[in-house]
Write a protein that holds these residues in place. Sequence first.
Motif, PDB file in Angstrom:
ATOM      1  N   LYS A 170       0.925  -1.169   0.008  1.00 40.20           N
ATOM      2  CA  LYS A 170      -0.161  -0.030  -0.018  1.00 40.20           C
ATOM      3  C   LYS A 170       0.867   1.368   0.078  1.00 40.20           C
ATOM      4  CE  LYS A 170      -3.521  -0.426   3.100  1.00 40.20           C
ATOM      5  NZ  LYS A 170      -3.946  -0.597   4.390  1.00 40.20           N
TER       6      LYS A 170
ATOM      7  N   LEU B 291     -11.777  -1.447   1.032  1.00 41.82           N
ATOM      8  CA  LEU B 291     -11.712  -0.097   0.270  1.00 41.82           C
ATOM      9  C   LEU B 291     -11.520   0.532   1.457  1.00 41.82           C
ATOM     10  CD1 LEU B 291     -11.942   2.180  -1.535  1.00 41.82           C
ATOM     11  CD2 LEU B 291     -14.358   2.143  -1.481  1.00 41.82           C
ATOM     12  N   ASN B 292     -10.319   1.282   1.579  1.00 41.97           N
ATOM     13  CA  ASN B 292      -9.844   2.287   2.583  1.00 41.97           C
ATOM     14  C   ASN B 292     -10.150   1.531   4.053  1.00 41.97           C
ATOM     15  OD1 ASN B 292      -9.035   3.843   0.544  1.00 41.97           O
ATOM     16  ND2 ASN B 292     -10.783   5.359   0.885  1.00 41.97           N
TER      17      ASN B 292
ATOM     18  N   ARG C 129       0.997   4.325  -2.683  1.00 47.58           N
ATOM     19  CA  ARG C 129       0.789   5.658  -2.578  1.00 47.58           C
ATOM     20  C   ARG C 129       1.967   6.559  -2.824  1.00 47.58           C
ATOM     21  NH1 ARG C 129      -0.790   3.547   2.671  1.00 47.58           N
ATOM     22  NH2 ARG C 129      -2.993   3.813   2.987  1.00 47.58           N
TER      23      ARG C 129
ATOM     24  N   PHE D  54      -4.778   1.163  -6.208  1.00 46.58           N
ATOM     25  CA  PHE D  54      -5.002   2.395  -5.698  1.00 46.58           C
ATOM     26  C   PHE D  54      -5.235   3.415  -6.847  1.00 46.58           C
ATOM     27  CE2 PHE D  54      -2.509   6.384  -3.992  1.00 46.58           C
ATOM     28  CZ  PHE D  54      -3.544   6.643  -2.995  1.00 46.58           C
TER      29      PHE D  54
ATOM     30  N   GLY E 210      -7.964   8.833  -3.855  1.00 50.72           N
ATOM     31  CA  GLY E 210      -7.854   8.341  -2.653  1.00 50.72           C
ATOM     32  C   GLY E 210      -8.254   7.030  -2.295  1.00 50.72           C
ATOM     33  N   GLU E 211      -8.920   6.258  -3.197  1.00 46.58           N
ATOM     34  CA  GLU E 211      -9.463   4.850  -3.071  1.00 46.58           C
ATOM     35  C   GLU E 211      -8.507   4.029  -3.049  1.00 46.58           C
ATOM     36  OE1 GLU E 211     -14.046   5.771  -4.828  1.00 46.58           O
ATOM     37  OE2 GLU E 211     -12.311   5.240  -6.303  1.00 46.58           O
ATOM     38  N   MET E 212      -8.310   3.012  -1.777  1.00 43.48           N
ATOM     39  CA  MET E 212      -7.394   1.927  -1.869  1.00 43.48           C
ATOM     40  C   MET E 212      -8.244   0.848  -1.791  1.00 43.48           C
ATOM     41  SD  MET E 212      -4.142   1.216  -1.504  1.00 43.48           S
ATOM     42  CE  MET E 212      -3.072   2.779  -0.858  1.00 43.48           C
TER      43      MET E 212
END
Length: 258
Positions: free
Chosen positions: A14, A139-140, A18, A121, A126-128
């Motif tokens: 992750k 999701l996040n 980013r 990502f 900003g959706e992980m």
Amino acid sequence: MDNINLTELLEAVKEWAREAGEIQLRYFRSKELDIETKYNDYDVVTQADKLSEACIINHIRERFPDHDILSEESGEETHQSRWRWVIDPLDGTTNYSAGLPVFAISIALEDCHQAVLGVVFAPYTGEMFCAIKGLGATLNGKPLHCSSKDAISGAVVSTGLPVSKKEDSDNNLDNLCRVATEVRGLRRLGSAAIDLCYTAAGFLDGFWELGLHRWDVAAGMLIAAEAGAHVELFRPERPYSVIACAPGIYSRLRGMIE
């Protein structure tokens, strides 16, 4: 080396995503963005693709020097390992190069060619999206569940067209026309990784596309499957042709796609 703690590794992946996302946002809608073509005028690459890829691969090589890597821009690096990283450093490059915010980084880890960890990502939103095989998708950090729709007339689905759409008559337009009249909405988002993850989240009820590449779908297919979507490869002569959808609409949607 063969025993990998996937839960711990997920946190590292992750962070790699980013970092790549920060590179992409730095160039997004910038006059400094250099755009080149690959297969034809419809198939583009930018320096953001290349810098993002280098960022991710450097992290992998530092931590797992013996792992295989398959990545869109640099191809395949093989050490005959059971572990292979499958990377699309910037899925949705046409969107990105045009200034449209639908693009993503896709990273999957395969064990003997089966995806066991996936991260997608979307830097702009900003959706992980994340998944570990057998442990569900998030999701996040929040659990994901696919749509429970069971009527095709109420479904919103997405698809895509190949870069060879002008030369190749087997370009999905026939399927698109059949499906368009039967569903509530048909979308073309321009990123297979996001299509699959939005299907996982239930934002879309389904997605299909023909002739993709492993790097387009490795992470997203795992995420969608772990969220309960029906995920299937079809058209073996055109890998990777994929359908992912709510189980309740699968038979109807699949019946319209050739």
